[in-house]
Design a protein around this motif. Structure first.
Motif, PDB file in Angstrom:
ATOM      1  N   ASP A 276       0.840  -1.309  -0.181  1.00 55.50           N
ATOM      2  CA  ASP A 276       0.481   0.408  -0.076  1.00 55.50           C
ATOM      3  C   ASP A 276       0.709   1.412  -0.203  1.00 55.50           C
ATOM      4  OD1 ASP A 276      -2.012  -1.394   0.366  1.00 55.50           O
ATOM      5  OD2 ASP A 276      -2.018  -1.824   2.056  1.00 55.50           O
TER       6      ASP A 276
ATOM      7  N   ASP B 240       2.237   3.868  -1.804  1.00 55.43           N
ATOM      8  CA  ASP B 240       1.576   4.454  -3.046  1.00 55.43           C
ATOM      9  C   ASP B 240       0.543   5.124  -2.972  1.00 55.43           C
ATOM     10  OD1 ASP B 240       3.728   3.947  -4.860  1.00 55.43           O
ATOM     11  OD2 ASP B 240       3.039   2.525  -5.442  1.00 55.43           O
ATOM     12  N   GLU B 241      -0.208   3.755  -1.840  1.00 55.18           N
ATOM     13  CA  GLU B 241      -1.736   4.579  -1.607  1.00 55.18           C
ATOM     14  C   GLU B 241      -1.650   5.472  -0.631  1.00 55.18           C
ATOM     15  OE1 GLU B 241      -5.274   3.320  -0.024  1.00 55.18           O
ATOM     16  OE2 GLU B 241      -4.825   1.387  -1.263  1.00 55.18           O
ATOM     17  N   VAL B 242      -0.280   5.625   0.052  1.00 59.10           N
ATOM     18  CA  VAL B 242      -0.301   6.282   1.507  1.00 59.10           C
ATOM     19  C   VAL B 242       0.918   7.468   1.616  1.00 59.10           C
ATOM     20  CG1 VAL B 242      -1.652   5.139   3.181  1.00 59.10           C
ATOM     21  CG2 VAL B 242       0.766   4.623   3.127  1.00 59.10           C
TER      22      VAL B 242
ATOM     23  N   TYR C  36      -2.039   0.448   7.091  1.00 58.72           N
ATOM     24  CA  TYR C  36      -1.889   0.243   5.781  1.00 58.72           C
ATOM     25  C   TYR C  36      -0.554  -0.460   5.986  1.00 58.72           C
ATOM     26  CZ  TYR C  36      -5.214   3.325   3.977  1.00 58.72           C
ATOM     27  OH  TYR C  36      -6.075   4.244   3.787  1.00 58.72           O
TER      28      TYR C  36
END
Length: 87
Positions: A20, A22-24, A67
């Protein structure tokens, strides 16, 4: 009482491309506290230690969102896994 900071290890983050990050990415900053969590069900590494980011709201409270960023590399995780098991 303020917690004492102790430097233990510096290493890269294994498997980040599969999780995760890239998401955060925009929320990750130097000095941010991340959580280490034993992954006892990991079929690839018996000493797997996941690196987790627990999202906070604007006031610093938990949002309940966690995450998985990646893992402590296999060459570096045995001691950390043992420490987490006794805590």
């Amino acid at each position: 009482m303020k917690a004492k900071k102790l430097f233990f290890k510096e290493c890269h983050l294994a498997g980040r491309q599969y999780h995760d990050v890239d998401e955060v990415w925009d929320q990750l900053k130097v000095g941010l506290v991340l959580r280490l969590e034993r992954d006892l069900d990991n079929r690839y590494d018996k000493n797997a230690v996941a690196v987790m980011y627990d999202e906070e709201d604007k006031e610093g409270g938990p949002t309940g969102e966690s995450y998985l960023l990646g893992y402590i590399p296999g060459d570096d995780n045995e001691t950390i896994a043992l420490i987490l098991e006794i805590l």
